[in-house]
Design a protein around this motif. Structure first.
Motif, PDB file in Angstrom:
ATOM      1  N   ASP A 187       0.793  -1.229   0.000  1.00 20.29           N
ATOM      2  CA  ASP A 187       0.000   0.000   0.000  1.00 20.29           C
ATOM      3  C   ASP A 187       0.827   1.282   0.000  1.00 20.29           C
ATOM      4  N   TYR A 188       2.149   1.185  -0.140  1.00 19.99           N
ATOM      5  CA  TYR A 188       2.946   2.397  -0.283  1.00 19.99           C
ATOM      6  C   TYR A 188       4.241   2.083  -1.024  1.00 19.99           C
ATOM      7  N   VAL A 189       4.909   3.138  -1.497  1.00 20.04           N
ATOM      8  CA  VAL A 189       6.223   3.016  -2.129  1.00 20.04           C
ATOM      9  C   VAL A 189       7.199   3.865  -1.335  1.00 20.04           C
ATOM     10  N   HIS A 190       8.482   3.523  -1.438  1.00 25.59           N
ATOM     11  CA  HIS A 190       9.495   4.282  -0.701  1.00 25.59           C
ATOM     12  C   HIS A 190       9.618   5.721  -1.209  1.00 25.59           C
ATOM     13  N   ALA A 191       9.514   5.911  -2.517  1.00 28.11           N
ATOM     14  CA  ALA A 191       9.704   7.255  -3.081  1.00 28.11           C
ATOM     15  C   ALA A 191       8.913   7.396  -4.374  1.00 28.11           C
ATOM     16  N   MET A 192       8.527   8.637  -4.678  1.00 29.07           N
ATOM     17  CA  MET A 192       7.832   8.931  -5.920  1.00 29.07           C
ATOM     18  C   MET A 192       8.549  10.105  -6.596  1.00 29.07           C
ATOM     19  N   GLU A 193       9.110   9.849  -7.739  1.00 29.62           N
ATOM     20  CA  GLU A 193       9.742  10.909  -8.530  1.00 29.62           C
ATOM     21  C   GLU A 193       8.655  11.580  -9.360  1.00 29.62           C
ATOM     22  N   VAL A 194       8.606  12.901  -9.323  1.00 26.37           N
ATOM     23  CA  VAL A 194       7.635  13.667 -10.091  1.00 26.37           C
ATOM     24  C   VAL A 194       8.416  14.427 -11.161  1.00 26.37           C
ATOM     25  N   ARG A 195       8.258  13.985 -12.398  1.00 28.30           N
ATOM     26  CA  ARG A 195       8.987  14.601 -13.503  1.00 28.30           C
ATOM     27  C   ARG A 195       8.122  15.646 -14.199  1.00 28.30           C
TER      28      ARG A 195
ATOM     29  N   ASN B 110      -3.778  13.027  -8.175  1.00 32.88           N
ATOM     30  CA  ASN B 110      -2.643  13.951  -8.167  1.00 32.88           C
ATOM     31  C   ASN B 110      -1.812  13.858  -6.887  1.00 32.88           C
ATOM     32  N   ILE B 111      -2.270  13.105  -5.900  1.00 36.59           N
ATOM     33  CA  ILE B 111      -1.531  12.978  -4.639  1.00 36.59           C
ATOM     34  C   ILE B 111      -0.238  12.214  -4.890  1.00 36.59           C
ATOM     35  N   VAL B 112       0.879  12.815  -4.450  1.00 34.02           N
ATOM     36  CA  VAL B 112       2.189  12.172  -4.619  1.00 34.02           C
ATOM     37  C   VAL B 112       2.851  11.858  -3.282  1.00 34.02           C
ATOM     38  N   ARG B 113       2.283  12.334  -2.177  1.00 29.30           N
ATOM     39  CA  ARG B 113       2.867  12.107  -0.853  1.00 29.30           C
ATOM     40  C   ARG B 113       1.829  12.444   0.195  1.00 29.30           C
ATOM     41  N   LEU B 114       1.785  11.646   1.290  1.00 27.78           N
ATOM     42  CA  LEU B 114       0.903  12.029   2.387  1.00 27.78           C
ATOM     43  C   LEU B 114       1.457  11.578   3.720  1.00 27.78           C
ATOM     44  N   THR B 115       1.088  12.337   4.743  1.00 30.42           N
ATOM     45  CA  THR B 115       1.467  12.035   6.117  1.00 30.42           C
ATOM     46  C   THR B 115       0.197  12.034   6.962  1.00 30.42           C
TER      47      THR B 115
ATOM     48  N   VAL C 280       1.430   5.406  -2.823  1.00 32.64           N
ATOM     49  CA  VAL C 280       2.234   6.634  -2.786  1.00 32.64           C
ATOM     50  C   VAL C 280       3.102   6.576  -1.528  1.00 32.64           C
ATOM     51  N   PRO C 281       4.175   7.368  -1.482  1.00 30.93           N
ATOM     52  CA  PRO C 281       4.939   7.440  -0.239  1.00 30.93           C
ATOM     53  C   PRO C 281       4.037   7.986   0.873  1.00 30.93           C
ATOM     54  N   THR C 282       4.048   7.310   1.998  1.00 30.04           N
ATOM     55  CA  THR C 282       3.189   7.711   3.103  1.00 30.04           C
ATOM     56  C   THR C 282       3.885   7.436   4.427  1.00 30.04           C
ATOM     57  N   THR C 283       3.568   8.255   5.395  1.00 27.48           N
ATOM     58  CA  THR C 283       4.085   8.088   6.743  1.00 27.48           C
ATOM     59  C   THR C 283       2.931   8.275   7.712  1.00 27.48           C
ATOM     60  N   ALA C 284       2.889   7.452   8.743  1.00 29.31           N
ATOM     61  CA  ALA C 284       1.908   7.627   9.819  1.00 29.31           C
ATOM     62  C   ALA C 284       2.672   7.887  11.102  1.00 29.31           C
ATOM     63  N   ILE C 285       2.277   8.932  11.795  1.00 31.82           N
ATOM     64  CA  ILE C 285       2.931   9.358  13.028  1.00 31.82           C
ATOM     65  C   ILE C 285       1.882   9.409  14.134  1.00 31.82           C
ATOM     66  N   VAL C 286       2.214   8.902  15.290  1.00 32.20           N
ATOM     67  CA  VAL C 286       1.322   9.028  16.443  1.00 32.20           C
ATOM     68  C   VAL C 286       1.707  10.320  17.158  1.00 32.20           C
ATOM     69  N   ALA C 287       0.724  11.203  17.320  1.00 37.02           N
ATOM     70  CA  ALA C 287       0.997  12.524  17.891  1.00 37.02           C
ATOM     71  C   ALA C 287      -0.205  12.999  18.696  1.00 37.02           C
TER      72      ALA C 287
ATOM     73  N   ILE D 148      -4.541  14.493   8.243  1.00 35.19           N
ATOM     74  CA  ILE D 148      -3.770  14.027   7.084  1.00 35.19           C
ATOM     75  C   ILE D 148      -3.288  15.222   6.287  1.00 35.19           C
ATOM     76  N   GLU D 149      -1.985  15.204   5.999  1.00 33.20           N
ATOM     77  CA  GLU D 149      -1.315  16.243   5.225  1.00 33.20           C
ATOM     78  C   GLU D 149      -0.958  15.637   3.855  1.00 33.20           C
ATOM     79  N   VAL D 150      -1.163  16.399   2.787  1.00 34.56           N
ATOM     80  CA  VAL D 150      -1.015  15.876   1.429  1.00 34.56           C
ATOM     81  C   VAL D 150      -0.156  16.808   0.581  1.00 34.56           C
ATOM     82  N   ILE D 151       0.606  16.215  -0.322  1.00 31.43           N
ATOM     83  CA  ILE D 151       1.273  16.949  -1.405  1.00 31.43           C
ATOM     84  C   ILE D 151       0.732  16.382  -2.701  1.00 31.43           C
ATOM     85  N   ALA D 152       0.287  17.269  -3.589  1.00 30.84           N
ATOM     86  CA  ALA D 152      -0.238  16.865  -4.885  1.00 30.84           C
ATOM     87  C   ALA D 152       0.511  17.598  -5.984  1.00 30.84           C
TER      88      ALA D 152
END
Length: 128
Positions: free
Chosen positions: A18-26, A74-79, A104-111, A122-126
């Motif tokens: 359900d995720y990838v380590h990195a997403m290159e956006v060309r 269009n989402i390329v990264r989310l936290t 997509v690259p994703t991170t989950a943080i307990v805060a 949830i924070e997103v980069i598109a």
């Protein structure tokens, strides 16, 4: 714009489906950074359960993306910021559903959230 996932199979721990380590956006023409989006309705009231908040979060994300003529495609990264680690599974299910299985690259943080009734943010980069 071209999206190129980078998921090395040696030299680093394996990614899950359900995720990838990195997403290159060309050659993106536009980047959109969404602030942490919460499970609040239009009046600013949080839903009662984590599942209901996640539904509102993804509806809110789709609305914000649409205002920039973008979609979840269009989402390329989310936290994700989870108030409790017990929310990780529901959060992952909601993400996979919202992205229709697209990894997509994703991170989950307990805060600790600013308001105890905010269970997930949830924070997103598109990019477009």
């Amino acid at each position: 714009m071209e999206l190129v996932p980078h998921n090395p199979t040696s030299g680093v721990y394996p990614a899950t489906d359900d995720y990838v380590h990195a997403m290159e956006v060309r050659d993106p023409r536009r980047l959109l950074y969404l602030a942490g989006t919460m499970g609040l309705d239009q009046q600013g009231t949080p839903a009662a359960t984590v599942e209901e908040q996640l539904e509102l979060i993804w509806n809110n994300i789709r609305t914000i993306l649409a205002s920039a003529d973008m979609t979840v495609d269009n989402i390329v990264r989310l936290t994700s910021y989870l108030r409790d680690p017990a929310y990780a599974e529901a959060n992952a299910r909601a993400r996979v559903t919202a992205l229709q299985g697209r990894a997509v690259p994703t991170t989950a943080i307990v805060a600790q959230t600013l308001d105890s009734s905010w269970l997930v943010e949830i924070e997103v980069i598109a990019a477009a």
